[in-house]
Design a protein around this motif. Structure first.
Motif, short mmCIF file in Angstrom:
data_model
loop_
_atom_site.label_atom_id
_atom_site.label_comp_id
_atom_site.label_asym_id
_atom_site.label_seq_id
_atom_site.Cartn_x
_atom_site.Cartn_y
_atom_site.Cartn_z
N PRO A 189 0.84 -1.20 0.00
CA PRO A 189 0.00 0.00 0.00
C PRO A 189 0.87 1.25 0.00
N LEU A 190 0.33 2.33 -0.53
CA LEU A 190 1.10 3.57 -0.67
C LEU A 190 1.71 4.02 0.65
N LYS A 191 0.98 3.83 1.77
CA LYS A 191 1.49 4.29 3.07
C LYS A 191 2.76 3.56 3.48
N LYS A 192 3.02 2.40 2.82
CA LYS A 192 4.25 1.67 3.13
C LYS A 192 5.34 1.87 2.08
N HIS A 193 5.05 2.68 1.07
CA HIS A 193 6.08 3.05 0.10
C HIS A 193 7.06 4.02 0.77
N SER A 194 8.31 3.95 0.37
CA SER A 194 9.33 4.86 0.91
C SER A 194 10.22 5.32 -0.23
N PRO A 195 10.95 6.42 -0.06
CA PRO A 195 11.90 6.84 -1.10
C PRO A 195 12.88 5.73 -1.46
N THR B 281 23.85 -4.16 -37.23
CA THR B 281 22.46 -3.88 -36.84
C THR B 281 22.20 -4.62 -35.53
N SER B 282 21.42 -4.02 -34.67
CA SER B 282 21.10 -4.70 -33.41
C SER B 282 19.72 -4.31 -32.91
N SER B 283 19.23 -5.09 -31.95
CA SER B 283 17.89 -4.89 -31.42
C SER B 283 17.92 -4.99 -29.90
N PHE B 284 17.37 -3.98 -29.23
CA PHE B 284 17.28 -3.98 -27.77
C PHE B 284 15.82 -4.18 -27.37
N VAL B 285 15.59 -5.08 -26.41
CA VAL B 285 14.24 -5.36 -25.93
C VAL B 285 14.21 -5.20 -24.41
N PHE B 286 13.33 -4.33 -23.94
CA PHE B 286 13.17 -4.11 -22.50
C PHE B 286 11.87 -4.74 -22.03
N ILE B 287 11.95 -5.58 -20.99
CA ILE B 287 10.75 -6.20 -20.45
C ILE B 287 10.08 -5.20 -19.50
N SER B 288 8.93 -4.70 -19.91
CA SER B 288 8.15 -3.79 -19.08
C SER B 288 7.04 -4.61 -18.42
N SER B 289 5.82 -4.08 -18.38
CA SER B 289 4.70 -4.77 -17.75
C SER B 289 3.42 -4.03 -18.09
N VAL B 290 2.29 -4.74 -18.10
CA VAL B 290 1.01 -4.04 -18.26
C VAL B 290 0.78 -3.07 -17.10
N ALA B 291 1.48 -3.30 -15.99
CA ALA B 291 1.39 -2.37 -14.84
C ALA B 291 1.93 -1.00 -15.20
N GLY B 292 2.71 -0.91 -16.27
CA GLY B 292 3.20 0.38 -16.75
C GLY B 292 2.20 1.08 -17.65
N MET B 293 1.07 0.40 -17.94
CA MET B 293 0.05 0.95 -18.84
C MET B 293 -1.28 1.18 -18.13
N VAL B 294 -1.62 0.29 -17.20
CA VAL B 294 -2.90 0.38 -16.49
C VAL B 294 -2.64 0.42 -14.99
N GLU C 124 -2.76 -0.37 -11.06
CA GLU C 124 -2.95 -1.51 -10.18
C GLU C 124 -2.67 -1.08 -8.75
N ALA C 125 -3.62 -1.35 -7.86
CA ALA C 125 -3.47 -0.96 -6.45
C ALA C 125 -2.23 -1.62 -5.85
N GLY C 126 -1.51 -0.85 -5.04
CA GLY C 126 -0.35 -1.38 -4.34
C GLY C 126 0.93 -1.40 -5.14
N LYS C 127 0.88 -0.81 -6.36
CA LYS C 127 2.05 -0.93 -7.23
C LYS C 127 2.55 0.43 -7.73
N ALA C 128 2.43 1.47 -6.91
CA ALA C 128 2.84 2.80 -7.37
C ALA C 128 4.28 2.81 -7.86
N ALA C 129 5.20 2.28 -7.07
CA ALA C 129 6.62 2.31 -7.44
C ALA C 129 6.89 1.40 -8.63
#
Length: 252
Positions: free
Chosen positions: A99-105, A135-148, A150-155
């Motif tokens: 939860p946000l109240k338990k997030h810290s810097p 030629t090269s290709s870089f792929v970064f694994i993100s998450s749907v949490a970066g698009m929509v 989700e409670a408890g996942k601010a950071a």
């Protein structure tokens, strides 16, 4: 010639000691790639290496990529043996549901350090002519949490949103060096990270999450196959995009 083949390509994969990173390593080896496996746990990296196709050329870097002053030197050593880098997958990452109240810097700092900064710093190294293939290709694994939301996942969500946005900017900047940059946003994937999260939130909340995936929870190979596409010549005209692999989660 098979446009989806990774033959004659050297791929560097972070987080290769477990989960999605291990699956990406195994599937890339099956597609013909040589591999540089990066992770903190040498024993687990060796286990990953043991699962690769028998004829795979492989090197290991057992380092904490968030606190390594020598990562460039270690990459240079492996490139000298295996050849210049054709592909990079940043799988290393951490997830925390609080939860946000338990997030810290410090929590924000720890999550961004591995999920965002370490990957972009390695991309900076691999974009140098002395380490990259033509030629090269870089792929970064993100998450749907970066698009929509989700409670408890601010950071965590903030870090994965940063991956998507940063990858787009890298795509614009690095295209002049024939480097393609994309991100992949999976929903819930059956990995040790998911198991720990389900333990934290309990059975009822876990069941609710599973129900939100019309095709069910994904497997690491689902993400690995998407990575192979983006690393291969089949995706030669794909850059600056975020490929969503989520079993329908974000379509609702």
């Amino acid at each position: 010639m098979d446009a989806f083949s990774l033959k004659n390509k050297t791929i560097l994969i972070t987080g290769a000691s477990s989960g999605i990173g291990r699956s990406c390593s195994v599937e890339c080896s099956r597609s013909g790639a040589s591999l540089i496996l990066v992770g903190r746990n040498e024993e687990e990296l060796i286990k990953t290496a043991s699962q690769l196709s028998p004829d795979t050329k492989v090197a290991i870097i057992a380092e904490d990529i968030t606190h390594s002053e020598q990562i460039e030197a270690l990459i240079a050593d492996r490139v000298a043996v295996l050849g210049k880098i054709s592909g990079f997958i940043h799988c290393a990452g951490i997830e925390k549901t609080l939860p946000l109240k338990k997030h810290s810097p410090q929590l924000y700092h720890d999550i961004f350090e591995i999920n965002v900064i370490a990957g972009f710093e390695i991309a900076k190294i691999l974009s140098l002519k002395k380490y990259k293939d033509d030629t090269s290709s870089f792929v970064f694994i993100s998450s749907v949490a970066g698009m929509v939301g989700e409670a408890g996942k601010a950071a965590y969500s903030a870090s994965k949103g940063a991956v998507i946005a940063g990858a787009r900017s890298l795509a614009m900047e690095l295209s002049r060096g024939n480097i393609r940059v994309n991100s992949i946003s999976p929903a819930m994937i059956n990995t040790p990270i998911l198991e720990r999260m389900f333990e934290d939130i309990g059975d009822e909340a876990s069941s609710e999450i599973i129900k939100k995936h019309p095709l069910g929870i994904g497997e690491p190979i689902d993400v690995a196959n998407a990575c192979i596409f983006l690393l291969s010549d089949a995706a030669r005209w794909v850059t600056g995009t975020n490929l969503v692999i989520d079993g329908g989660y974000s379509a609702q």
